[in-house]
Design a protein around this motif. Structure first.
Motif, PDB file in Angstrom:
ATOM      1  N   LYS A   4      -2.461  -6.525  -6.894  1.00  0.00           N
ATOM      2  CA  LYS A   4      -1.655  -5.521  -7.954  1.00  0.00           C
ATOM      3  C   LYS A   4      -0.394  -6.441  -7.878  1.00  0.00           C
ATOM      4  CE  LYS A   4      -4.700  -2.177  -8.098  1.00  0.00           C
ATOM      5  NZ  LYS A   4      -4.935  -0.185  -7.583  1.00  0.00           N
ATOM      6  N   PHE A   5       0.397  -6.456  -7.487  1.00  0.00           N
ATOM      7  CA  PHE A   5       1.678  -6.331  -6.760  1.00  0.00           C
ATOM      8  C   PHE A   5       2.115  -7.943  -7.075  1.00  0.00           C
ATOM      9  CE2 PHE A   5       5.254  -8.420  -4.565  1.00  0.00           C
ATOM     10  CZ  PHE A   5       6.178  -7.508  -4.942  1.00  0.00           C
ATOM     11  N   LEU A   6       0.851  -8.842  -7.252  1.00  0.00           N
ATOM     12  CA  LEU A   6       1.265 -10.348  -7.441  1.00  0.00           C
ATOM     13  C   LEU A   6       1.063 -10.902  -9.425  1.00  0.00           C
ATOM     14  CD1 LEU A   6      -0.253 -12.449  -4.596  1.00  0.00           C
ATOM     15  CD2 LEU A   6       1.646 -12.277  -4.913  1.00  0.00           C
ATOM     16  N   ARG A   7      -0.333  -9.579  -9.836  1.00  0.00           N
ATOM     17  CA  ARG A   7       0.157  -9.316 -10.927  1.00  0.00           C
ATOM     18  C   ARG A   7       1.385  -9.429 -11.648  1.00  0.00           C
ATOM     19  NH1 ARG A   7      -4.977  -6.219 -11.271  1.00  0.00           N
ATOM     20  NH2 ARG A   7      -6.390  -7.380  -9.732  1.00  0.00           N
ATOM     21  N   GLN A   8       1.713  -8.170 -11.040  1.00  0.00           N
ATOM     22  CA  GLN A   8       2.702  -7.431 -11.686  1.00  0.00           C
ATOM     23  C   GLN A   8       4.293  -8.031 -11.851  1.00  0.00           C
ATOM     24  OE1 GLN A   8       2.644  -4.167 -13.034  1.00  0.00           O
ATOM     25  NE2 GLN A   8       4.652  -5.129 -14.289  1.00  0.00           N
ATOM     26  N   ILE A   9       4.573  -8.843 -10.884  1.00  0.00           N
ATOM     27  CA  ILE A   9       5.551  -9.839 -11.118  1.00  0.00           C
ATOM     28  C   ILE A   9       4.947 -11.148 -11.963  1.00  0.00           C
ATOM     29  CG2 ILE A   9       6.273 -11.916  -9.486  1.00  0.00           C
ATOM     30  CD1 ILE A   9       6.136 -10.322  -7.066  1.00  0.00           C
ATOM     31  N   GLN A  10       3.906 -11.064 -12.213  1.00  0.00           N
ATOM     32  CA  GLN A  10       3.246 -12.163 -13.069  1.00  0.00           C
ATOM     33  C   GLN A  10       3.947 -11.998 -14.761  1.00  0.00           C
ATOM     34  OE1 GLN A  10       0.034 -13.649 -13.432  1.00  0.00           O
ATOM     35  NE2 GLN A  10      -0.122 -15.763 -14.626  1.00  0.00           N
ATOM     36  N   LYS A  11       3.052 -10.475 -14.677  1.00  0.00           N
ATOM     37  CA  LYS A  11       3.025  -9.455 -16.270  1.00  0.00           C
ATOM     38  C   LYS A  11       5.113 -10.305 -16.521  1.00  0.00           C
ATOM     39  CE  LYS A  11      -0.611  -6.918 -16.186  1.00  0.00           C
ATOM     40  NZ  LYS A  11      -0.773  -5.435 -16.315  1.00  0.00           N
TER      41      LYS A  11
ATOM     42  N   CYS B 230       0.729  -1.356   0.030  1.00  0.00           N
ATOM     43  CA  CYS B 230      -0.179   0.039  -0.199  1.00  0.00           C
ATOM     44  C   CYS B 230       1.163   1.284  -0.366  1.00  0.00           C
ATOM     45  CB  CYS B 230      -1.150   0.299   1.108  1.00  0.00           C
ATOM     46  SG  CYS B 230      -1.954  -1.150   1.284  1.00  0.00           S
ATOM     47  N   ARG B 231       2.378   1.398   0.176  1.00  0.00           N
ATOM     48  CA  ARG B 231       2.866   2.050   0.216  1.00  0.00           C
ATOM     49  C   ARG B 231       2.507   3.207   1.822  1.00  0.00           C
ATOM     50  NH1 ARG B 231       6.886   0.562  -1.801  1.00  0.00           N
ATOM     51  NH2 ARG B 231       7.165   0.830  -4.636  1.00  0.00           N
ATOM     52  N   ILE B 232       1.871   2.693   2.485  1.00  0.00           N
ATOM     53  CA  ILE B 232       1.937   3.727   3.474  1.00  0.00           C
ATOM     54  C   ILE B 232       2.109   3.234   5.024  1.00  0.00           C
ATOM     55  CG2 ILE B 232      -0.212   4.233   2.444  1.00  0.00           C
ATOM     56  CD1 ILE B 232      -1.866   2.662   5.041  1.00  0.00           C
ATOM     57  N   PHE B 233       2.202   4.243   6.229  1.00  0.00           N
ATOM     58  CA  PHE B 233       2.826   4.229   6.698  1.00  0.00           C
ATOM     59  C   PHE B 233       1.154   3.756   7.832  1.00  0.00           C
ATOM     60  CE2 PHE B 233       6.746   6.369   6.515  1.00  0.00           C
ATOM     61  CZ  PHE B 233       8.223   4.897   7.053  1.00  0.00           C
ATOM     62  N   VAL B 234       1.435   2.365   9.208  1.00  0.00           N
ATOM     63  CA  VAL B 234       0.698   1.183   9.926  1.00  0.00           C
ATOM     64  C   VAL B 234       0.581   1.855  11.520  1.00  0.00           C
ATOM     65  CG1 VAL B 234      -1.168  -0.194  10.947  1.00  0.00           C
ATOM     66  CG2 VAL B 234      -0.812   0.270   8.074  1.00  0.00           C
TER      67      VAL B 234
ATOM     68  N   ALA C 190     -10.184  -4.216   2.132  1.00  0.00           N
ATOM     69  CA  ALA C 190     -10.113  -4.911   0.923  1.00  0.00           C
ATOM     70  C   ALA C 190      -9.037  -3.377   0.235  1.00  0.00           C
ATOM     71  CB  ALA C 190     -11.323  -4.054   0.355  1.00  0.00           C
ATOM     72  N   LYS C 191      -8.327  -2.448   0.675  1.00  0.00           N
ATOM     73  CA  LYS C 191      -7.571  -1.925   0.021  1.00  0.00           C
ATOM     74  C   LYS C 191      -6.709  -3.157  -0.002  1.00  0.00           C
ATOM     75  CE  LYS C 191      -5.910   2.858  -0.762  1.00  0.00           C
ATOM     76  NZ  LYS C 191      -5.770   3.894  -0.479  1.00  0.00           N
ATOM     77  N   HIS C 192      -5.597  -2.814   1.075  1.00  0.00           N
ATOM     78  CA  HIS C 192      -4.796  -3.188   1.417  1.00  0.00           C
ATOM     79  C   HIS C 192      -4.758  -4.831   0.303  1.00  0.00           C
ATOM     80  CE1 HIS C 192      -0.596  -5.455   2.814  1.00  0.00           C
ATOM     81  NE2 HIS C 192      -1.424  -6.886   2.994  1.00  0.00           N
TER      82      HIS C 192
END
Length: 104
Positions: free
Chosen positions: A47-54, A21-25, A39-41
């Motif tokens: 998205k991260f996993l799809r980018q790895i696959q691409k 998410c590129r945020i601090f918690v 849901a956002k996380h």
């Protein structure tokens, strides 16, 4: 028996960086679980996993293209080499099999 240590004021505000998410918690179990179940996380993880696959598919295609180009270069080099050898044909000595058979 020792008393539990109190956290220093600067230790109370520890933050956890979510790479997806590129945020601090806030770095406590409740907040992190709440963030990780959001849901956002979950969308960001997908998205991260799809980018790895691409990236993997793009790398495989680039590797196939490179192999095709290398084969074409090798074939052209072999053809040129054979053409050059054909022009400068040197008499080859007879092989041992042809000498034994009486063919010279």
């Amino acid at each position: 028996m020792s008393l539990p240590q109190k956290k220093a004021p600067w230790d109370r505000n520890n933050k956890y960086w979510c790479n997806y998410c590129r945020i601090f918690v806030h770095d406590n179990k409740t907040t992190r679980n709440l963030h990780d179940s959001g849901a956002k996380h979950k969308d960001n993880v997908q998205k991260f996993l799809r980018q790895i696959q691409k990236d993997e598919e793009a790398r495989n295609q680039a590797e196939k293209k490179l192999n095709t180009q290398l084969k074409a270069i090798e074939a052209a080099a072999t053809a040129t080499y054979n053409k050059d050898i054909g022009k400068v044909q040197v008499e080859t000595p007879p092989t041992s099999a042809s000498v034994v058979a009486g063919k010279s």
